[in-house]
Design a protein around this motif. Structure first.
Motif, PDB file in Angstrom:
ATOM      1  N   UNK A   1     -12.853  -3.982 -11.620  1.00 19.01           N
ATOM      2  CA  UNK A   1     -14.264  -4.395 -11.685  1.00 19.01           C
ATOM      3  C   UNK A   1     -15.041  -4.015 -10.432  1.00 19.01           C
ATOM      4  N   UNK A   2     -14.378  -4.012  -9.287  1.00 17.55           N
ATOM      5  CA  UNK A   2     -15.065  -3.740  -8.017  1.00 17.55           C
ATOM      6  C   UNK A   2     -14.871  -2.308  -7.523  1.00 17.55           C
ATOM      7  N   UNK A   3     -14.094  -1.508  -8.256  1.00 11.80           N
ATOM      8  CA  UNK A   3     -13.838  -0.139  -7.840  1.00 11.80           C
ATOM      9  C   UNK A   3     -12.934  -0.035  -6.621  1.00 11.80           C
ATOM     10  N   UNK A   4     -12.093  -1.035  -6.427  1.00 14.59           N
ATOM     11  CA  UNK A   4     -11.187  -1.073  -5.272  1.00 14.59           C
ATOM     12  C   UNK A   4      -9.815  -0.516  -5.630  1.00 14.59           C
ATOM     13  N   UNK A   5      -9.090  -0.110  -4.612  1.00 16.59           N
ATOM     14  CA  UNK A   5      -7.681   0.224  -4.775  1.00 16.59           C
ATOM     15  C   UNK A   5      -6.895  -1.078  -4.805  1.00 16.59           C
ATOM     16  N   UNK A   6      -5.786  -1.083  -5.518  1.00 15.06           N
ATOM     17  CA  UNK A   6      -4.898  -2.245  -5.551  1.00 15.06           C
ATOM     18  C   UNK A   6      -3.587  -1.853  -4.888  1.00 15.06           C
ATOM     19  N   UNK A   7      -3.124  -2.690  -3.981  1.00 17.05           N
ATOM     20  CA  UNK A   7      -1.859  -2.452  -3.294  1.00 17.05           C
ATOM     21  C   UNK A   7      -0.954  -3.652  -3.544  1.00 17.05           C
ATOM     22  N   UNK A   8       0.200  -3.410  -4.177  1.00 17.18           N
ATOM     23  CA  UNK A   8       1.141  -4.473  -4.526  1.00 17.18           C
ATOM     24  C   UNK A   8       2.233  -4.546  -3.456  1.00 17.18           C
ATOM     25  N   UNK A   9       2.482  -5.753  -2.956  1.00 20.90           N
ATOM     26  CA  UNK A   9       3.500  -5.960  -1.924  1.00 20.90           C
ATOM     27  C   UNK A   9       4.574  -6.898  -2.468  1.00 20.90           C
ATOM     28  N   UNK A  10       5.814  -6.471  -2.326  1.00 24.27           N
ATOM     29  CA  UNK A  10       6.956  -7.306  -2.686  1.00 24.27           C
ATOM     30  C   UNK A  10       7.853  -7.377  -1.456  1.00 24.27           C
ATOM     31  N   UNK A  11       8.369  -8.552  -1.163  1.00 27.43           N
ATOM     32  CA  UNK A  11       9.152  -8.724   0.041  1.00 27.43           C
ATOM     33  C   UNK A  11      10.580  -9.130  -0.297  1.00 27.43           C
ATOM     34  N   UNK A  12      11.518  -8.519   0.405  1.00 32.23           N
ATOM     35  CA  UNK A  12      12.933  -8.847   0.257  1.00 32.23           C
ATOM     36  C   UNK A  12      13.441  -9.487   1.537  1.00 32.23           C
ATOM     37  N   UNK A  13      14.442 -10.318   1.384  1.00 32.68           N
ATOM     38  CA  UNK A  13      15.049 -10.908   2.578  1.00 32.68           C
ATOM     39  C   UNK A  13      15.862  -9.840   3.299  1.00 32.68           C
ATOM     40  N   UNK A  14      16.085 -10.034   4.586  1.00 33.35           N
ATOM     41  CA  UNK A  14      16.899  -9.098   5.363  1.00 33.35           C
ATOM     42  C   UNK A  14      18.290  -9.041   4.751  1.00 33.35           C
ATOM     43  N   UNK A  15      18.904  -7.879   4.751  1.00 34.26           N
ATOM     44  CA  UNK A  15      20.251  -7.732   4.212  1.00 34.26           C
ATOM     45  C   UNK A  15      20.311  -7.826   2.705  1.00 34.26           C
TER      46      UNK A  15
ATOM     47  N   UNK B   1      -3.914  -3.102 -15.809  1.00 31.49           N
ATOM     48  CA  UNK B   1      -5.136  -2.446 -16.281  1.00 31.49           C
ATOM     49  C   UNK B   1      -5.957  -1.812 -15.155  1.00 31.49           C
ATOM     50  N   UNK B   2      -5.335  -0.910 -14.409  1.00 30.12           N
ATOM     51  CA  UNK B   2      -6.008  -0.232 -13.305  1.00 30.12           C
ATOM     52  C   UNK B   2      -5.235   1.047 -13.005  1.00 30.12           C
ATOM     53  N   UNK B   3      -5.917   2.067 -12.505  1.00 29.91           N
ATOM     54  CA  UNK B   3      -5.222   3.333 -12.290  1.00 29.91           C
ATOM     55  C   UNK B   3      -5.104   3.739 -10.826  1.00 29.91           C
ATOM     56  N   UNK B   4      -5.608   2.926  -9.902  1.00 30.62           N
ATOM     57  CA  UNK B   4      -5.484   3.237  -8.473  1.00 30.62           C
ATOM     58  C   UNK B   4      -4.625   2.165  -7.806  1.00 30.62           C
ATOM     59  N   UNK B   5      -3.312   2.309  -8.001  1.00 33.66           N
ATOM     60  CA  UNK B   5      -2.364   1.297  -7.534  1.00 33.66           C
ATOM     61  C   UNK B   5      -1.304   1.948  -6.658  1.00 33.66           C
ATOM     62  N   UNK B   6      -1.041   1.336  -5.510  1.00 30.22           N
ATOM     63  CA  UNK B   6       0.063   1.714  -4.649  1.00 30.22           C
ATOM     64  C   UNK B   6       0.924   0.477  -4.426  1.00 30.22           C
ATOM     65  N   UNK B   7       2.103   0.668  -3.850  1.00 25.76           N
ATOM     66  CA  UNK B   7       2.980  -0.487  -3.629  1.00 25.76           C
ATOM     67  C   UNK B   7       3.847  -0.279  -2.399  1.00 25.76           C
ATOM     68  N   UNK B   8       4.342  -1.404  -1.888  1.00 25.51           N
ATOM     69  CA  UNK B   8       5.215  -1.411  -0.719  1.00 25.51           C
ATOM     70  C   UNK B   8       6.263  -2.499  -0.894  1.00 25.51           C
TER      71      UNK B   8
ATOM     72  N   UNK C   1      -5.492  -6.796 -10.475  1.00 24.30           N
ATOM     73  CA  UNK C   1      -5.810  -5.481 -11.025  1.00 24.30           C
ATOM     74  C   UNK C   1      -7.166  -5.502 -11.733  1.00 24.30           C
ATOM     75  N   UNK C   2      -7.435  -6.554 -12.472  1.00 25.22           N
ATOM     76  CA  UNK C   2      -8.737  -6.671 -13.142  1.00 25.22           C
ATOM     77  C   UNK C   2      -9.862  -6.731 -12.122  1.00 25.22           C
ATOM     78  N   UNK C   3      -9.660  -7.495 -11.064  1.00 27.41           N
ATOM     79  CA  UNK C   3     -10.665  -7.597 -10.006  1.00 27.41           C
ATOM     80  C   UNK C   3     -10.856  -6.244  -9.319  1.00 27.41           C
ATOM     81  N   UNK C   4      -9.773  -5.542  -9.048  1.00 24.25           N
ATOM     82  CA  UNK C   4      -9.861  -4.224  -8.415  1.00 24.25           C
ATOM     83  C   UNK C   4     -10.616  -3.243  -9.313  1.00 24.25           C
TER      84      UNK C   4
END
Length: 137
Positions: free
Chosen positions: A27-41, A73-80, A22-25
């Motif tokens: 500083x660079x004006x990038x969007x941040x996308x957070x990915x979390x993975x679950x096992x099947x079932x 510490x960033x305001x342009x965050x999405x997640x999946x 988030x800090x890097x995003x």
């Protein structure tokens, strides 16, 4: 710089990697996308006596990601929330978003985890972009 993708689980070290991403995003004006993975079932039905409860792990993961996003510490965050292999899910999201960078923590990169493999090691082998392995342990 395009989007930055960060892979997380519910560990303190993953939160630390997300904060660094988030800090890097920011500083660079990038969007941040957070990915979390679950096992099947991952969702399941639980019976307690005559009561039945449906535990929705995807819903729980989405709530966790929402809370995590608000704490960063960033305001342009999405997640999946993905399913299956975490490294594949992270790399697929980076490809889908045409991301510039993937950030992962270095949990299980040392000791026996390094021999058996880690999400960070698998991501570096499959990534469609640069990978930053954040020092979190």
């Amino acid at each position: 710089m395009n989007d930055i993708v960060v892979g997380v689980d519910q560990s303190p070290t993953a939160r630390e990697a997300a904060a660094k991403a988030a800090s890097l995003a920011a500083e660079t004006g990038s969007n941040l996308h957070i990915v979390m993975c679950l096992s099947q079932g991952a969702s399941r039905e639980v019976r307690v006596g005559s009561d039945h409860f449906y535990l929705d792990s995807v819903g729980e993961a989405e709530t966790y990601l929402s809370d995590l996003g608000r704490s960063l510490p960033h305001d342009r965050i999405t997640s999946t929330v993905g399913k299956g292999d975490p490294a594949n899910a992270i790399c697929e999201e980076a490809t889908r978003l045409d991301a510039s960078m993937i950030v992962v923590g270095n949990r299980r990169v040392k000791g026996i985890g390094r021999v058996l493999g880690s999400v960070a090691a698998a991501v570096t082998k499959r990534a469609p972009c640069d990978v930053l392995i954040a020092h979190t342990v």
